[in-house]
Design an enzyme around this catalytic site. Sequence first.
Site, short mmCIF file in Angstrom:
data_model
loop_
_atom_site.label_atom_id
_atom_site.label_comp_id
_atom_site.label_asym_id
_atom_site.label_seq_id
_atom_site.Cartn_x
_atom_site.Cartn_y
_atom_site.Cartn_z
CG ASP A 12 4.42 7.37 -1.83
OD1 ASP A 12 4.83 6.13 -1.54
OD2 ASP A 12 3.18 8.01 -1.55
CG ASP A 14 -0.10 2.68 -0.85
OD1 ASP A 14 -0.95 2.30 -1.41
OD2 ASP A 14 0.96 2.21 -0.51
#
Length: 231
Positions: A12, A14
């Site tokens: 991922d 953020d």
Amino acid sequence: MSSLGTLSVVFDLDGTLVDSEPNYYEAGRRTLEEYGVPDFTWEEHERYVGISTRETIADWRRRYVLSASVDELAAVKNRHYLELARTKTTVFPEMRAFVERLAGEGVPMAVASGSSAEAIGTILAGTGLDAYLRTVVSADEVARGKPAPDVFLEAARRLGADPADCVVVEDAAPGAAAAHAAGMRCVAVPYVAAQAGAPEFATADLLLRGGQAEFTARAAWDWLAAARRRT
């Protein structure tokens, strides 16, 4: 073949690789203010951590009774966000070290994010992570965002990897749920410490309740090496 055999790692972006949530919060605050919603708080923002931009905005429209379209709001928020992202995005140091170690060992890697492709590209280029992370999937490119598994499955497809051979690194409960739904192992590094007890994180194969303060590149590498031996 890499030193981890057939294992691939899907990150991922953020809150996992980069501390971009403050920028997303500020972009959201500015956007909502433009549309007559003052005083959007960090606590209100936290409910959207791990949710794609478009799904976040769709919820804003319901919650704040906004007449503007999702496309219009997304464009305004993206403009504010990119202004911030170009100059104010910080990479978590141990995550950068982990990415560099994986790259040095020839481990296939991808980024699978709820952000727009433009935002992902801006962050990776601005932080230098684009030198290592060239396979990128935005939730805008798949049918459903997290907690659906689509973005992770597409990342595996682009890497030419079996989902069972992929390890996801995630900071948010919807991402942990998406990894589980994709049939992938998950290293969970909660961005919001208070959410570490969320049931979605219980499906993670490794849960670092202390978040980034607990994560180290060396320990993560050792865990991956052990995971390979267990396969």
